[in-house]
Design a protein around this motif. Structure first.
Motif, PDB file in Angstrom:
ATOM      1  N   ARG A  55      -4.096  -3.939  -8.114  1.00  0.00           N
ATOM      2  CA  ARG A  55      -5.407  -4.578  -7.956  1.00  0.00           C
ATOM      3  C   ARG A  55      -5.825  -5.249  -9.248  1.00  0.00           C
ATOM      4  O   ARG A  55      -5.218  -5.053 -10.304  1.00  0.00           O
ATOM      5  N   ALA A  71      -5.885   2.005  -4.837  1.00  0.00           N
ATOM      6  CA  ALA A  71      -7.231   1.561  -4.451  1.00  0.00           C
ATOM      7  C   ALA A  71      -7.706   2.356  -3.233  1.00  0.00           C
ATOM      8  O   ALA A  71      -6.935   3.096  -2.608  1.00  0.00           O
ATOM      9  N   GLU A  72      -8.974   2.221  -2.884  1.00  0.00           N
ATOM     10  CA  GLU A  72      -9.532   2.961  -1.749  1.00  0.00           C
ATOM     11  C   GLU A  72      -8.787   2.672  -0.454  1.00  0.00           C
ATOM     12  O   GLU A  72      -8.677   3.537   0.415  1.00  0.00           O
ATOM     13  N   ASP A  73      -8.284   1.445  -0.319  1.00  0.00           N
ATOM     14  CA  ASP A  73      -7.552   1.097   0.903  1.00  0.00           C
ATOM     15  C   ASP A  73      -6.052   1.354   0.772  1.00  0.00           C
ATOM     16  O   ASP A  73      -5.268   0.972   1.642  1.00  0.00           O
ATOM     17  N   GLY A  74      -5.636   1.987  -0.329  1.00  0.00           N
ATOM     18  CA  GLY A  74      -4.240   2.354  -0.499  1.00  0.00           C
ATOM     19  C   GLY A  74      -3.401   1.353  -1.265  1.00  0.00           C
ATOM     20  O   GLY A  74      -2.227   1.620  -1.546  1.00  0.00           O
ATOM     21  N   ARG A  75      -3.973   0.199  -1.618  1.00  0.00           N
ATOM     22  CA  ARG A  75      -3.185  -0.807  -2.338  1.00  0.00           C
ATOM     23  C   ARG A  75      -2.758  -0.283  -3.714  1.00  0.00           C
ATOM     24  O   ARG A  75      -3.528   0.343  -4.432  1.00  0.00           O
ATOM     25  N   ARG A 102       2.462  -6.882   5.391  1.00  0.00           N
ATOM     26  CA  ARG A 102       1.319  -7.782   5.243  1.00  0.00           C
ATOM     27  C   ARG A 102       1.544  -8.748   4.082  1.00  0.00           C
ATOM     28  O   ARG A 102       2.346  -8.496   3.184  1.00  0.00           O
ATOM     29  N   ALA A 154       0.843  -1.194   0.000  1.00  0.00           N
ATOM     30  CA  ALA A 154       0.000   0.000   0.000  1.00  0.00           C
ATOM     31  C   ALA A 154       0.878   1.243   0.000  1.00  0.00           C
ATOM     32  O   ALA A 154       2.072   1.192   0.337  1.00  0.00           O
ATOM     33  N   THR A 163     -13.145 -14.137   7.318  1.00  0.00           N
ATOM     34  CA  THR A 163     -14.036 -13.138   6.740  1.00  0.00           C
ATOM     35  C   THR A 163     -14.941 -13.665   5.648  1.00  0.00           C
ATOM     36  O   THR A 163     -15.898 -13.005   5.252  1.00  0.00           O
ATOM     37  N   HIS A 177      -8.826  -7.683  -5.188  1.00  0.00           N
ATOM     38  CA  HIS A 177      -7.476  -8.180  -4.942  1.00  0.00           C
ATOM     39  C   HIS A 177      -6.894  -8.783  -6.216  1.00  0.00           C
ATOM     40  O   HIS A 177      -7.590  -9.439  -6.989  1.00  0.00           O
ATOM     41  N   SER A 187      -5.705 -12.090   4.943  1.00  0.00           N
ATOM     42  CA  SER A 187      -4.799 -11.004   5.310  1.00  0.00           C
ATOM     43  C   SER A 187      -4.065 -11.399   6.577  1.00  0.00           C
ATOM     44  O   SER A 187      -4.683 -11.638   7.616  1.00  0.00           O
ATOM     45  N   THR A 223      -1.077 -11.284   1.543  1.00  0.00           N
ATOM     46  CA  THR A 223      -2.476 -11.633   1.247  1.00  0.00           C
ATOM     47  C   THR A 223      -2.538 -12.825   0.296  1.00  0.00           C
ATOM     48  O   THR A 223      -2.897 -12.679  -0.873  1.00  0.00           O
TER      49      THR A 223
END
Length: 467
Positions: free
Chosen positions: A366, A359-363, A307, A289, A319, A372, A325, A309
């Motif tokens: 994608r 991406a919205e989560d900083g990745r 991290r 990210a 989840t 993912h 993750s 994934t």
């Protein structure tokens, strides 16, 4: 209650009885008896009880049985124990490890049965064990429960599970060497009966061993019985075959070749750059990210890998997503690993962010649809780039066959550049032992350079003393 106060009497013959030979014994204040049709049967049973008494076994006052027989009588089946083991391991295991446990137990459990009469088809039984018996799901209250208790079980799956529950051997049967050998043999084979790969066997056997240790913990076995048979797992040659690891020039051409594979190739150029120039694992690069990147306008930058994934399937994660993750491989969940990156990768990442954003989560990387990044997606791009870069003869070999080859190439480059093995291991997220095992040929090849450096230092030291 168990006691040493035992007395075993002689055999009494009673006339006009279907079983005339009665064996009588006393445990504490409680008398016990058993009748047999043949005197030899009564003599044999009396000899067993006397042997237990000589071995200083305690007897149970209620059943009259020696403690060893009482233990066997109360022993659960292997199938029951295996399910208990899964329930114990599941909450704290990673998604990948959960799937690995289910895989190993689904392989060994069909071999631990009393007989094969009425057995379901092997693939049906494997599905029943792998996807149902050895898998837990969250119930309506958010508690982990066996899948068979949370979801409706298909009829053919239920029949297979009922069969294995009836036919499974007792845990105490694993004290018999032949039973242990049959289990190890099953772990050595694929479902079609062919020999399994050495890495597969060495992944499954530790699960079986851990399940046996859990049986010892539950006092179902006195000790792990694997040493009762002369069996060794196949040896695994972890050393990388460097004939098929791309050199520096080819690795660069491959990364650049990815960018020529359309829009997806341009998006993934920096992803493959991370695999080579930072020696990141693919699962680490997919989780990268923006806050993890230090990208100065010039000079060296830094990636802080925190991290991973890996894609393991939604059945095994907490989840319900197909990606798990988790922390870095073989590291505490909150551990990080900083990797200095050269200017060429800094430029790649800056260009990537400018063109594609995050991406919205900083990745940074994608999938085409925004989720993912899938191994299949970047694998397809890699195969196309490889065919465009290597020669036809090279394409027929395993040379740079998988994206992971870039990580091997990156670590090899560090070693050959003279970076200390300890620092290489730190940057790559290896232990020193693993580094030496996997990259033995590269490290051995550097010995001549090291010898020359030492020799020059010795010569200089001798000249100084002469002066």
């Amino acid at each position: 209650m168990l006691t040493y106060d035992v007395q075993i009497w002689g055999i009494r013959k009673r006339a006009n009885r279907p079983k005339p030979y009665m064996l009588r014994w006393r445990v504490g204040a409680q008398a016990h008896s058993k009748s047999y049709a043949l005197k030899a049967q009564a003599d044999g049973r009396r000899a067993e009880l006397l042997a237990a008494l000589r071995n200083r076994e305690q007897f149970d006052t209620t059943t009259g049985l020696p403690s060893s027989e009482l233990h066997e009588l109360k022993s659960p089946t292997w199938y029951e124990h295996a399910r208990a083991y899964v329930a114990m391991k599941w909450p704290t295991a990673s998604a990948k490890h959960r799937a690995s446990i289910a895989d190993a137990l689904a392989t060994v459990t069909p071999a631990l049965v009393t007989d094969m009469r009425g057995a379901p088809k092997p693939r049906v039984l494997r599905t029943a064990l792998y996807a149902w018996a050895f898998r837990l799901c969250l119930d309506a209250e958010g508690q982990w429960q066996p899948r068979t208790q949370v979801e409706a079980v298909p009829e053919h799956i239920g029949a297979a599970l009922d069969w294995i529950a009836r036919k499974s051997t007792k845990v105490t049967d694993l004290n018999t060497p032949s039973v242990v050998r049959s289990a190890l043999q099953a772990l050595s084979l694929k479902i079609d009966g062919k020999a399994a790969a050495a890495n597969t066997v060495n992944r499954k056997v530790p699960v079986f061993s851990n399940a046996l240790r859990y049986a010892v913990e539950r006092e179902l076995l006195v000790k792990v019985p694997l040493d009762k048979v002369d069996w060794k797992a196949p040896e695994v040659d972890d050393e990388i075959d460097f004939r098929y690891v791309p050199g520096a020039g080819l690795a660069k051409r491959l990364v650049l070749g990815v960018a020529k594979q359309g829009n997806r190739g341009r998006h993934l150029k920096a992803f493959f750059g991370c695999l080579y120039y930072a020696a990141a694992r693919p699962a680490e690069a997919t989780a990268l990210a923006l806050p993890d990147c230090k990208l100065p306008e010039s000079g060296w930058g830094e990636l802080v890998l925190a991290r991973s994934t890996p894609r393991v399937g939604s059945a095994w994660t907490d989840t319900g997503e197909s990606f798990d993750s988790r922390g870095l491989k073989r590291r505490a969940r909150n551990a990080t690993r900083s990797v200095p990156i050269p200017p060429v990768l800094v430029s790649m990442l800056r260009e990537h962010i400018e063109e594609f954003g995050v991406a919205e989560d900083g990745r940074l990387f994608r999938a085409a649809q925004g989720g993912h990044l899938l191994s299949k997606e970047y694998g397809d791009v890699w195969r196309a780039a490889r065919l465009a870069v290597v020669t036809e003869a090279e394409a027929a070999t395993p040379l740079a066959e998988k994206p992971y080859s870039l990580r091997h190439a990156g670590v090899s480059l560090w070693l050959m550049s003279g970076v200390a093995p300890a620092e290489v291991a730190r940057r790559a997220g290896h232990s020193i032992a693993v580094l030496f095992r996997f990259y033995a040929k590269v490290i051995h090849g550097l010995q001549q350079q090291a010898n020359e450096k030492i020799e020059r230092a010795l010569m200089e030291d001798r000249e100084d003393r002469t002066d």
